[in-house]
Design a protein around this motif. Structure first.
Motif, PDB file in Angstrom:
ATOM      1  N   HIS A   1      15.521 105.845  35.791  1.00 36.82           N
ATOM      2  CA  HIS A   1      14.925 107.164  35.201  1.00 36.82           C
ATOM      3  C   HIS A   1      13.576 106.768  34.650  1.00 36.82           C
ATOM      4  O   HIS A   1      13.571 105.899  33.623  1.00 36.82           O
ATOM      5  CB  HIS A   1      15.992 107.625  34.266  1.00 36.82           C
ATOM      6  CG  HIS A   1      15.541 109.061  33.712  1.00 36.82           C
ATOM      7  ND1 HIS A   1      16.180 109.712  32.800  1.00 36.82           N
ATOM      8  CD2 HIS A   1      14.401 109.790  34.000  1.00 36.82           C
ATOM      9  CE1 HIS A   1      15.509 110.708  32.350  1.00 36.82           C
ATOM     10  NE2 HIS A   1      14.470 110.890  33.184  1.00 36.82           N
TER      11      HIS A   1
ATOM     12  N   CYS B   1      16.992 115.995  33.053  1.00 34.02           N
ATOM     13  CA  CYS B   1      17.918 115.123  32.604  1.00 34.02           C
ATOM     14  C   CYS B   1      18.845 115.647  31.352  1.00 34.02           C
ATOM     15  O   CYS B   1      17.977 116.111  30.225  1.00 34.02           O
ATOM     16  CB  CYS B   1      17.505 113.575  32.604  1.00 34.02           C
ATOM     17  SG  CYS B   1      18.952 112.516  32.253  1.00 34.02           S
TER      18      CYS B   1
ATOM     19  N   CYS C   1      19.429 113.865  28.738  1.00 39.15           N
ATOM     20  CA  CYS C   1      18.782 113.167  27.555  1.00 39.15           C
ATOM     21  C   CYS C   1      17.356 113.741  27.063  1.00 39.15           C
ATOM     22  O   CYS C   1      16.725 113.270  26.197  1.00 39.15           O
ATOM     23  CB  CYS C   1      18.206 111.617  28.097  1.00 39.15           C
ATOM     24  SG  CYS C   1      16.974 111.426  29.095  1.00 39.15           S
TER      25      CYS C   1
HETATM   26 ZN   LIG Z   1      17.852 110.616  31.319  1.00 36.61          ZN
END
Ligand SMILES: [Zn+2]
Length: 180
Positions: A2, A60, A62
């Protein structure tokens, strides 16, 4: 992987044949190119990694918006079989799914100059120690069918006894046997 450091790293995906940048969007496949834009006292290099990747997503949990990528081969190893890009590592993955009927070890026989062929691709595959001679033709046919279904190219599979090829060790195992 990522990619999260967009302010330091310019992240591009190019068509390895033409060198043209491709959009970094989900589903795009090409060669990964990095440029480290925060380096000082050194030339700014646009670096071709030689890694052939697929973009899996650009969002994502996150919260980061950098692309998520999966590497599935080396651009140097890429073969073009009747217009279809084929990676020896991808062939190996398909063959390994048939363990223990195969050992998972393969060699792609490149008997043509360069990377492009219009003929079926010759692939040698180690059969497993438990496979009996009368079972070999059916296993060959199954491998050819699975390779066609998974990777969209025509393979000509030749089964060879287990332990024909070198085993993975310190050296990276060469998946191509070049004869041209
Ligand atoms: Zn991520």
């Amino acid at each position: 992987m990522h990619a999260c450091a967009q302010e330091f790293l310019l992240f591009e995906i190019i068509d390895p044949e033409t060198g043209r940048p491709l959009p970094v969007e989900t589903g795009v496949k090409g060669e990964l190119v990095y440029t480290a834009i925060d380096r000082e006292a050194s030339p700014l290099l646009r670096f071709r990694t030689g890694d052939h990747v697929e973009v899996l997503g650009t969002s994502c949990r996150c919260g980061r918006t950098g692309p998520k990528i999966r590497c599935f081969g080396r651009t140097d190893d890429m073969l073009i079989v009747r217009g279809v890009n084929v990676f020896p590592s991808a062939i190996k993955d398909v063959v390994a799914r048939l363990e223990p009927r195969t050992t998972g070890a393969i060699k792609v026989v490149v008997d043509f100059p360069g990377h492009t062929t219009q003929q079926p691709l010759k692939v040698k595959v180690e059969h497993g120690p438990g496979v009996k001679p009368p079972e070999l033709p059916a296993l060959e046919a199954e491998l050819e069918r699975r390779l066609r279904e998974a990777l969209a190219f025509k393979a000509e599979v030749e089964l060879v006894p287990p332990d024909t090829f070198e085993k993975p060790g310190v050296q990276k195992v060469q998946l191509i046997e070049r004869r041209a």
